[in-house]
Design a protein around this motif. Structure first.
Motif, mmCIF file in Angstrom:
data_model
loop_
_atom_site.group_PDB
_atom_site.id
_atom_site.type_symbol
_atom_site.label_atom_id
_atom_site.label_comp_id
_atom_site.label_asym_id
_atom_site.label_seq_id
_atom_site.Cartn_x
_atom_site.Cartn_y
_atom_site.Cartn_z
ATOM 1 N N THR A 149 -5.205 5.713 3.738
ATOM 2 C CA THR A 149 -5.692 4.784 2.716
ATOM 3 C C THR A 149 -6.911 4.011 3.205
ATOM 4 O O THR A 149 -7.909 3.863 2.483
ATOM 5 C CB THR A 149 -4.578 3.775 2.364
ATOM 6 O OG1 THR A 149 -3.457 4.496 1.860
ATOM 7 C CG2 THR A 149 -5.054 2.782 1.318
ATOM 8 N N ILE A 156 0.849 -1.198 0.000
ATOM 9 C CA ILE A 156 0.000 0.000 0.000
ATOM 10 C C ILE A 156 0.884 1.246 0.000
ATOM 11 O O ILE A 156 0.643 2.200 -0.742
ATOM 12 C CB ILE A 156 -0.946 0.010 1.224
ATOM 13 C CG1 ILE A 156 -1.961 -1.129 1.117
ATOM 14 C CG2 ILE A 156 -1.667 1.346 1.335
ATOM 15 C CD1 ILE A 156 -2.904 -1.232 2.314
ATOM 16 N N ALA A 157 1.917 1.217 0.831
ATOM 17 C CA ALA A 157 2.755 2.411 0.970
ATOM 18 C C ALA A 157 3.487 2.731 -0.326
ATOM 19 O O ALA A 157 3.669 3.897 -0.672
ATOM 20 C CB ALA A 157 3.762 2.225 2.104
ATOM 21 N N GLY A 173 0.152 1.798 -3.533
ATOM 22 C CA GLY A 173 -1.246 2.198 -3.393
ATOM 23 C C GLY A 173 -2.181 1.019 -3.218
ATOM 24 O O GLY A 173 -1.866 -0.116 -3.562
ATOM 25 N N LEU A 174 -3.352 1.347 -2.698
ATOM 26 C CA LEU A 174 -4.339 0.318 -2.387
ATOM 27 C C LEU A 174 -4.752 -0.467 -3.627
ATOM 28 O O LEU A 174 -5.032 -1.670 -3.555
ATOM 29 C CB LEU A 174 -5.569 0.985 -1.758
ATOM 30 C CG LEU A 174 -6.651 0.072 -1.182
ATOM 31 C CD1 LEU A 174 -6.103 -0.823 -0.090
ATOM 32 C CD2 LEU A 174 -7.793 0.910 -0.634
#
Lengths: 200, 200
Positions: free
Chosen positions: A108, A22-23, A26-27
């Motif tokens: 997020t 995610i970091a 991204g999701l």
């Protein structure tokens, strides 16, 4: 019960892969397939640990708060009142690489919580737990005479929590201005409005 | 130049469809195809108005801030200083159905801004514009003697902006506690720490 320990350990390892994904990407980059690839699991083996992406993201979300609580528990020692509150704030704000990553994840997953009732409930539970925590620091501060008897501690609690959550966004998206020094100034300003503490 | 007016009007109409889609079904439901369907365009016709999803989301993001600024401009009249600041806060906080929708969009698009440099820049620009705006209210308040001469208006500005952004999250995800009345109490508490105003 080594099997259960292993199971929990695997879940935490997988969650760490999810945070990194995610970091960095991204999701939208997070799927059971990409997680399995990154974590080194055969396709389908992830299902032993998580029923699906929603459960995995909720676990990751819960872990952010747990990690914060564990750091606070470790650092706080005998500190109470405003000194305890200061320690708490500094573990919640995105001051370090670790807490910056947590803030990116929180931002997020908030978005996700708008459409996932279970994650929204988890967020509400954690916010309630933190409100209780902050209110506890303020009650101690009042008992110790650090803040005035007529301070509305419930309102101060909600104001501080709002500020700390805002800091997650500002510290991630406008970090040039809201750098760690500025974040600390803002939290110290809050403590100052309550009565203040010597610098730390 | 009716054609250009039409073009801008169409872009705003399409953006409104995007907000509704995000608000009801989440960002993951937003694709050029679903937008075209909802807006009643033939597949591909959307490209006349937006080069792609990224451009469309940036337009939607920009519009949130523009809508807020327009409401403030409409309401503020001759108000300056802390009265002006109060009006500004109440248009930014998710107090109404309209501002709640804006907060849902902001929370969604912050997540996007972490991975879209153009959207991140847009967010930074708006945050800078709002910092200038808030600082202007505080400078006027100081000139008018509403706040003390030694108040660090830059720090107060950053603290208030942080709180207002936190309110976007709290007012969306924990609205049972952070309902409009509580949001107003928190912003009034901030104004009170600066010197205060009669209730409004």
């Amino acid at each position: 019960m080594p099997k259960i320990v292993d199971h929990d350990e695997r879940r935490r390892e997988i969650a760490a892969v999810v945070w990194r994904l995610i970091a960095t990407r991204g999701l939208s980059a997070v799927s059971m397939r990409t997680i399995a690839e990154e974590a080194g699991y055969a396709n389908g083996a992830l299902a032993t640990y998580f029923a699906g992406k929603d459960e995995l993201l909720r676990f990751a979300f819960a872990h952010i708060y747990q990690a914060t609580n564990e750091r606070v528990a470790h650092l706080i020692g005998d500190a109470r009142g405003l000194v305890g509150l200061r320690i708490f704030c500094r573990e919640v704000m995105p001051l370090t690489d670790e807490t910056l990553l947590e803030a990116r994840l929180a931002t997020t997953l908030w978005q996700r919580a708008m459409y996932d009732p279970a994650m929204a409930q988890l967020n509400t539970d954690v916010m309630d737990a933190w409100r209780t925590r902050i209110a506890g620091f303020l009650d101690d501060a009042r008992t110790a005479g650090e803040i005035d008897a007529d301070v509305d501690t419930a309102l101060e609690t909600d104001a501080l929590l709002t500020s700390l959550m805002g800091m997650q966004v500002m510290g991630v998206l406008t970090r040039e201005t809201f750098d760690p020094a500025r974040q600390v100034e803002i939290s110290e300003r809050f403590i100052a409005t309550l009565g203040g503490l010597p610098p730390a």
